[in-house]
Scaffold this active site. Structure first.
Site, mmCIF file in Angstrom:
data_model
loop_
_atom_site.group_PDB
_atom_site.id
_atom_site.type_symbol
_atom_site.label_atom_id
_atom_site.label_comp_id
_atom_site.label_asym_id
_atom_site.label_seq_id
_atom_site.Cartn_x
_atom_site.Cartn_y
_atom_site.Cartn_z
ATOM 1 C CE LYS A 14 3.611 -0.007 10.232
ATOM 2 N NZ LYS A 14 2.358 0.459 9.632
ATOM 3 C CB SER A 70 -0.922 -0.021 1.218
ATOM 4 O OG SER A 70 -0.184 0.037 2.410
ATOM 5 C CG ASP A 91 3.187 4.934 5.895
ATOM 6 O OD1 ASP A 91 4.204 5.213 5.262
ATOM 7 O OD2 ASP A 91 2.619 3.812 5.785
ATOM 8 C CG HIS A 132 7.635 -3.914 8.844
ATOM 9 N ND1 HIS A 132 7.035 -5.123 9.089
ATOM 10 C CD2 HIS A 132 6.632 -3.002 8.983
ATOM 11 C CE1 HIS A 132 5.763 -4.966 9.347
ATOM 12 N NE2 HIS A 132 5.492 -3.683 9.294
ATOM 13 C CD GLU A 167 1.312 3.711 9.874
ATOM 14 O OE1 GLU A 167 1.557 3.065 10.916
ATOM 15 O OE2 GLU A 167 1.718 3.360 8.751
ATOM 16 C CG ASP A 177 -1.209 1.817 8.669
ATOM 17 O OD1 ASP A 177 -1.865 2.814 8.268
ATOM 18 O OD2 ASP A 177 -0.245 1.357 8.037
ATOM 19 C CE LYS A 212 5.914 1.952 5.649
ATOM 20 N NZ LYS A 212 4.607 2.130 4.955
ATOM 21 C CD GLU A 271 0.217 -2.100 9.240
ATOM 22 O OE1 GLU A 271 0.811 -1.754 10.271
ATOM 23 O OE2 GLU A 271 0.619 -1.850 8.093
ATOM 24 C CG HIS A 280 -0.679 -5.347 4.578
ATOM 25 N ND1 HIS A 280 -0.100 -4.612 5.572
ATOM 26 C CD2 HIS A 280 -0.260 -4.796 3.411
ATOM 27 C CE1 HIS A 280 0.656 -3.665 5.031
ATOM 28 N NE2 HIS A 280 0.562 -3.755 3.730
ATOM 29 C CD GLU A 294 2.745 -5.087 7.693
ATOM 30 O OE1 GLU A 294 2.156 -4.723 8.726
ATOM 31 O OE2 GLU A 294 3.171 -4.295 6.849
HETATM 32 P P1 PGA Z 1 3.279 -1.288 2.999
HETATM 33 O O1 PGA Z 1 2.434 -1.205 4.338
HETATM 34 O O2 PGA Z 1 4.659 -1.681 3.335
HETATM 35 O O3 PGA Z 1 2.515 -2.275 2.211
HETATM 36 O O4 PGA Z 1 3.224 0.097 2.400
HETATM 37 C C1 PGA Z 1 2.915 -0.778 5.556
HETATM 38 C C2 PGA Z 1 2.221 0.463 5.990
HETATM 39 O O5 PGA Z 1 1.305 0.963 5.312
HETATM 40 O O6 PGA Z 1 2.608 0.992 7.026
HETATM 41 ZN ZN ZN Z 2 1.081 2.710 6.935
#
Ligand code: PGA
Ligand code: ZN
Length: 417
Positions: free
Chosen positions: A386, A42, A310, A363, A283, A241, A335, A163, A154, A204
């Protein structure tokens, strides 16, 4: 000065079985750093570009061009340069690429070299990676935001929120964080089994049961916290999230089953959800371009809830600058592959911390055995990490590295290796 003598890359695979880039950086003193980059599902629209080939052999997912860029252009450009000057290495990579979003060489090729160089330099200096990365030799173990139920993009289930996480706020050490998370996760598994629900896991590592609503997922998690002997809201808090880009159709959000709601109604929904449940962090509550709704939500709930950008910030200091100015959030998800180099990531982390934003090192949903983010979290004293549930080795490896670091810090001079 310790010169780079060779950089070598190859295609390997991530936790979803998709191709990704692995690189080695070798130094004149024999030190070698290796890195494998992760990949999101995503993704935010403003992330740095992940270069993939148009090649039916791997369903357009192979990374042979990115690998080729490392083995030729990047190798030739960085050979002979000082590995210990990470900022210069990263600047050379950024300039060699020359685009705003690293689309020429690919952020996957650039990041793999940037991290591998950092690891090689740490080895050359005979330091742990977290020690080498630290500005002031002060360290902090992060609280894990541990994914316990997966939904959205996910998992192949009915949940809208991507999440559902637990944060063991009552723990006094990282080891205790793990014990609290372990018990809560094992008890959730028992509860799901007792209800004849699916206990297979998502990308995850969190459970991915088919439930009637997101609130049912929250109720089950609360039941597992209670069953484990912990107090929800005190020992263990809930973090979400929403990944709301995925729920937004250009006008409305589909977060409540069979209903479409506006951003105003969505903010009301978060307000009622956080009144009803011990949710301490949300998030990506709002779509990545609706800056004014982010500010409204932060104004309304920011005193009691961590509002995390994010896809909004994509680890980019320019977007974070705007977020600081407009008080869009009070925390940022970090990230490395959203921006593409170690130095740019550090710059964004310190900008956030200087402006009282929490930093959460993260991650990706497609991840690997590389544990660099654990060292990054400790080195930057980020108070949260996370990195998924207590299952799937690409997630657990990060927690195991943090347990090792906690041991190293308690026993100076001792290495866990
Ligand atoms: P992604 O999801 O690594 O698939 O982007 C993680 C997140 O959205 O935090
Ligand atoms: Zn996110």
């Amino acid at each position: 000065m310790t010169k780079i003598i060779e950089i070598k890359s190859r295609q390997v695979f991530d936790s979803r079985g998709f191709p990704t880039v692995q690189s080695n950086v070798k130094l004149e003193d024999g030190s070698i750093g290796t890195s494998i980059v992760p990949s999101g599902a995503s993704t935010g629209s403003y992330e740095a570009c992940e270069l993939r080939d148009e090649n039916s052999k791997y369903l357009n997912k192979s990374v042979f061009n990115a690998v080729e860029n490392v083995n030729n252009l990047i190798n030739n450009h960085l050979k002979g340069k000082d590995s210990l000057d990470q900022e210069n290495i990263d600047e050379l990579l950024i300039n060699l690429d020359g685009t705003d979003n690293k689309s020429k060489l690919g952020a996957n090729s650039i990041l793999s070299v940037s991290i591998a160089n950092c690891k090689a330099a740490a080895q050359s200096q005979k330091k742990e990676i977290f020690e080498y990365l630290s500005k002031d030799k002060k360290y902090k173990l992060p609280f894990p935001l541990m994914n316990i139920v997966n939904g959205g993009a996910h998992a192949n289930n009915s949940l809208n929120i991507q999440e559902f996480m637990i944060r063991p706020d009552g723990a006094n050490s990282f080891e205790e964080c793990m014990q609290i998370a372990f018990l809560t996760i094992q008890n959730l598994k028992k509860i799901l089994e007792a209800n004849k629900m699916n206990t297979s896991v998502g990308d995850e590592g969190g459970f991915a049961p088919n439930l009637n609503s997101d609130e049912e997922a929250i109720d089950l998690i609360l039941e597992s916290i209670n069953k484990s002997g912990f107090k929800p809201g005190k020992d263990v808090t809930l973090c979400l999230d929403v990944a709301s880009n995925e729920l937004y159709d250009g006008k409305n959000y589909s977060i409540i089953t069979n209903k479409k709601i506006s951003s105003g109604e969505l903010i009301d929904y978060y307000s009622s959800l956080t009144n009803k449940y011990p949710i301490k962090s949300i998030e990506d509550p709002i779509f990545e371009d609706d800056w004014s709704s982010w500010s409204s939500l932060t104004k309304r709930l920011g005193e009691k809830v961590q509002i995390v950008g994010d896809d909004l910030f994509v680890t980019n200091h320019k977007r974070l600058d705007r977020g600081i100015e407009e008080k869009s959030a009070n925390a940022i998800l970090i990230k490395l592959n959203q921006i593409g180099t170690v130095s740019e990531t550090l710059k964004t982390i310190y900008l956030a911390q200087d402006n009282n934003f929490n930093t959460i090192i993260s991650h990706r949903s497609g991840d690997t055995e590389d544990t660099f983010i654990s060292d990054l979290a400790v080195a930057t004293k980020s108070n949260q990490i996370k990195t998924g549930s207590l299952s799937r080795s690409e997630r657990v490896s990060k927690y195991n590295r943090l347990l090792n670091i906690e041991e190293i810090l308690k026993n100076p001079g001792m290495s866990a290796i």
